[in-house]
Design a protein around this motif. Structure first.
Motif, PDB file in Angstrom:
ATOM      1  N   PRO A 140       0.806  -1.224   0.000  1.00  0.00           N
ATOM      2  CA  PRO A 140       0.000   0.000   0.000  1.00  0.00           C
ATOM      3  C   PRO A 140       0.834   1.267   0.000  1.00  0.00           C
ATOM      4  O   PRO A 140       2.005   1.284   0.393  1.00  0.00           O
ATOM      5  CB  PRO A 140      -0.809  -0.124   1.296  1.00  0.00           C
ATOM      6  N   GLU A 141       0.194   2.341  -0.443  1.00  0.00           N
ATOM      7  CA  GLU A 141       0.798   3.658  -0.354  1.00  0.00           C
ATOM      8  C   GLU A 141       1.102   3.984   1.105  1.00  0.00           C
ATOM      9  O   GLU A 141       0.291   3.723   1.995  1.00  0.00           O
ATOM     10  CB  GLU A 141      -0.161   4.709  -0.924  1.00  0.00           C
ATOM     11  N   GLY A 142       2.288   4.517   1.370  1.00  0.00           N
ATOM     12  CA  GLY A 142       2.651   4.859   2.747  1.00  0.00           C
ATOM     13  C   GLY A 142       3.076   3.667   3.585  1.00  0.00           C
ATOM     14  O   GLY A 142       3.216   3.771   4.806  1.00  0.00           O
ATOM     15  N   ARG A 143       3.222   2.501   2.937  1.00  0.00           N
ATOM     16  CA  ARG A 143       3.778   1.281   3.544  1.00  0.00           C
ATOM     17  C   ARG A 143       2.831   0.594   4.521  1.00  0.00           C
ATOM     18  O   ARG A 143       2.568  -0.581   4.420  1.00  0.00           O
ATOM     19  CB  ARG A 143       5.140   1.570   4.209  1.00  0.00           C
ATOM     20  N   ARG A 144       2.366   1.316   5.543  1.00  0.00           N
ATOM     21  CA  ARG A 144       1.372   0.807   6.490  1.00  0.00           C
ATOM     22  C   ARG A 144       1.789  -0.507   7.149  1.00  0.00           C
ATOM     23  O   ARG A 144       0.988  -1.424   7.298  1.00  0.00           O
ATOM     24  CB  ARG A 144       0.007   0.667   5.811  1.00  0.00           C
ATOM     25  N   ILE A 145       3.045  -0.574   7.504  1.00  0.00           N
ATOM     26  CA  ILE A 145       3.474  -1.727   8.306  1.00  0.00           C
ATOM     27  C   ILE A 145       2.957  -1.528   9.741  1.00  0.00           C
ATOM     28  O   ILE A 145       2.518  -0.445  10.115  1.00  0.00           O
ATOM     29  CB  ILE A 145       5.010  -1.895   8.265  1.00  0.00           C
ATOM     30  N   PHE A 146       2.997  -2.598  10.523  1.00  0.00           N
ATOM     31  CA  PHE A 146       2.538  -2.521  11.908  1.00  0.00           C
ATOM     32  C   PHE A 146       3.722  -2.155  12.790  1.00  0.00           C
ATOM     33  O   PHE A 146       4.596  -2.978  13.063  1.00  0.00           O
ATOM     34  CB  PHE A 146       1.903  -3.849  12.327  1.00  0.00           C
ATOM     35  N   GLY A 147       3.747  -0.881  13.218  1.00  0.00           N
ATOM     36  CA  GLY A 147       4.914  -0.347  13.902  1.00  0.00           C
ATOM     37  C   GLY A 147       5.200  -0.975  15.241  1.00  0.00           C
ATOM     38  O   GLY A 147       6.351  -0.991  15.684  1.00  0.00           O
ATOM     39  N   ARG A 148       4.173  -1.494  15.918  1.00  0.00           N
ATOM     40  CA  ARG A 148       4.369  -2.097  17.239  1.00  0.00           C
ATOM     41  C   ARG A 148       4.580  -3.604  17.164  1.00  0.00           C
ATOM     42  O   ARG A 148       4.597  -4.275  18.196  1.00  0.00           O
ATOM     43  CB  ARG A 148       3.182  -1.773  18.142  1.00  0.00           C
ATOM     44  N   MET A 149       4.708  -4.115  15.961  1.00  0.00           N
ATOM     45  CA  MET A 149       5.050  -5.521  15.758  1.00  0.00           C
ATOM     46  C   MET A 149       6.464  -5.617  15.218  1.00  0.00           C
ATOM     47  O   MET A 149       6.964  -4.686  14.563  1.00  0.00           O
ATOM     48  CB  MET A 149       4.063  -6.175  14.791  1.00  0.00           C
ATOM     49  N   THR A 150       7.122  -6.718  15.484  1.00  0.00           N
ATOM     50  CA  THR A 150       8.482  -6.909  14.989  1.00  0.00           C
ATOM     51  C   THR A 150       8.454  -7.176  13.481  1.00  0.00           C
ATOM     52  O   THR A 150       7.408  -7.453  12.889  1.00  0.00           O
ATOM     53  CB  THR A 150       9.172  -8.079  15.684  1.00  0.00           C
ATOM     54  N   VAL A 151       9.648  -7.117  12.889  1.00  0.00           N
ATOM     55  CA  VAL A 151       9.787  -7.454  11.475  1.00  0.00           C
ATOM     56  C   VAL A 151       9.250  -8.854  11.214  1.00  0.00           C
ATOM     57  O   VAL A 151       8.477  -9.082  10.276  1.00  0.00           O
ATOM     58  CB  VAL A 151      11.264  -7.341  11.055  1.00  0.00           C
ATOM     59  N   LEU A 152       9.638  -9.805  12.047  1.00  0.00           N
ATOM     60  CA  LEU A 152       9.190 -11.181  11.851  1.00  0.00           C
ATOM     61  C   LEU A 152       7.675 -11.295  11.978  1.00  0.00           C
ATOM     62  O   LEU A 152       7.027 -11.981  11.171  1.00  0.00           O
ATOM     63  CB  LEU A 152       9.870 -12.100  12.865  1.00  0.00           C
ATOM     64  N   GLU A 153       7.101 -10.620  12.950  1.00  0.00           N
ATOM     65  CA  GLU A 153       5.644 -10.681  13.136  1.00  0.00           C
ATOM     66  C   GLU A 153       4.917 -10.073  11.939  1.00  0.00           C
ATOM     67  O   GLU A 153       3.878 -10.594  11.501  1.00  0.00           O
ATOM     68  CB  GLU A 153       5.259  -9.969  14.427  1.00  0.00           C
ATOM     69  N   ASN A 154       5.442  -8.977  11.383  1.00  0.00           N
ATOM     70  CA  ASN A 154       4.849  -8.398  10.187  1.00  0.00           C
ATOM     71  C   ASN A 154       4.876  -9.384   9.021  1.00  0.00           C
ATOM     72  O   ASN A 154       3.886  -9.526   8.287  1.00  0.00           O
ATOM     73  CB  ASN A 154       5.584  -7.117   9.787  1.00  0.00           C
ATOM     74  N   LEU A 155       5.995 -10.064   8.852  1.00  0.00           N
ATOM     75  CA  LEU A 155       6.114 -11.015   7.747  1.00  0.00           C
ATOM     76  C   LEU A 155       5.189 -12.210   7.941  1.00  0.00           C
ATOM     77  O   LEU A 155       4.530 -12.657   6.985  1.00  0.00           O
ATOM     78  CB  LEU A 155       7.568 -11.483   7.615  1.00  0.00           C
ATOM     79  N   VAL A 156       5.128 -12.715   9.151  1.00  0.00           N
ATOM     80  CA  VAL A 156       4.233 -13.846   9.425  1.00  0.00           C
ATOM     81  C   VAL A 156       2.789 -13.455   9.156  1.00  0.00           C
ATOM     82  O   VAL A 156       2.000 -14.243   8.605  1.00  0.00           O
ATOM     83  CB  VAL A 156       4.415 -14.347  10.878  1.00  0.00           C
TER      84      VAL A 156
END
Length: 242
Positions: free
Chosen positions: A87-103
């Motif tokens: 998505p535009e603006g990335r919208r990753i989950f900032g309070r989750m770890t990199v691994l949790e975002n990927l999972v």
């Protein structure tokens, strides 16, 4: 070589309340291509992406993926069928770890074998070695470029056949822009078809095979990427040339 149309958007009209955002948009993306969708602010680029993914429902026209209609299918089912969005603006989950975002990106594949999920995790880490180094880091503490890598990696964990990318260069330094677009080319070379929305016309057209230009909710031009790069009106409007 590109094959038959994988994505077909046919004469789509879409509204936000009384405002008509798309006014009969038609485009196609063939298997194996990188296609870019260009346009200025409020031209309808992001609305087109949202309509493909089922976040906006067309009032007229149709959207088909691999020969099957999508325009009445829930978004979660569209992702299961093989379409994912960065998505535009990335919208990753900032309070989750990199691994949790990927999972989380693999959530729609929760019935798949663990080995298949791990294989795709390794693919993401191969594309983005920095993410492997930072699996325990919270997403919100990463730089904009690193967050964009994470957003792309998260989408790839759904194992899409068609990847939609909405303004991947937004807010990135020139060095990161070049790196992200090199990775987009690599993802395509690995077999993923890509539709990318971009305001940075020069870099988008440099990796695409074809492009469309949106203006005020309508397709104003379409051609090969090279022809669009050489078109005087495109150069004036999007490349800042006189």
């Amino acid at each position: 070589m590109p094959d038959a149309a994988m994505l077909q958007v046919d004469n789509v009209v879409a509204h936000y309340g009384p405002m008509m955002a798309l006014k009969g948009v038609s485009l196609e993306v063939r298997k194996g291509e990188i296609v870019c969708l260009l346009g200025g602010n409020a031209s309808g680029k992001s609305t087109t992406m949202k309509t493909i993914l089922g976040l906006v429902r067309p009032t007229e026209g149709s959207v088909s993926f691999e020969g099957e209609r999508l325009d009445k299918v829930p978004t979660g089912e569209i992702v299961k069928r093989g379409v994912a969005l960065v998505p535009e603006g990335r919208r990753i989950f900032g309070r989750m770890t990199v691994l949790e975002n990927l999972v989380l990106g693999s959530y729609v594949r929760r019935g798949d074998a663990k080995a298949d999920i791990e294989q795709d995790m390794e693919r993401v880490f191969g594309l983005f070695p920095r993410l492997r180094e930072r699996t325990a880091q919270f997403g919100g503490t990463m730089s904009g470029g690193e967050q964009q890598m994470l957003a792309i990696g998260r989408a790839l964990m759904a194992r899409p056949r068609l990847l939609l990318m909405d303004e991947p260069s937004m807010g990135l330094s020139p060095a990161f822009v070049d790196q992200v677009f090199d990775i987009i080319k690599e993802i395509n070379a690995q077999g993923t078809t890509i539709l990318v929305v971009e305001q940075n016309a020069a870099v988008a057209l440099s990796i695409a095979s074809r492009g469309y230009v949106l203006q005020n909710g309508r397709i104003a031009a379409t051609d090969s990427a090279q022809a669009l790069l050489e078109a005087d009106d495109v150069r004036r409007a999007y490349l800042g040339e006189e």
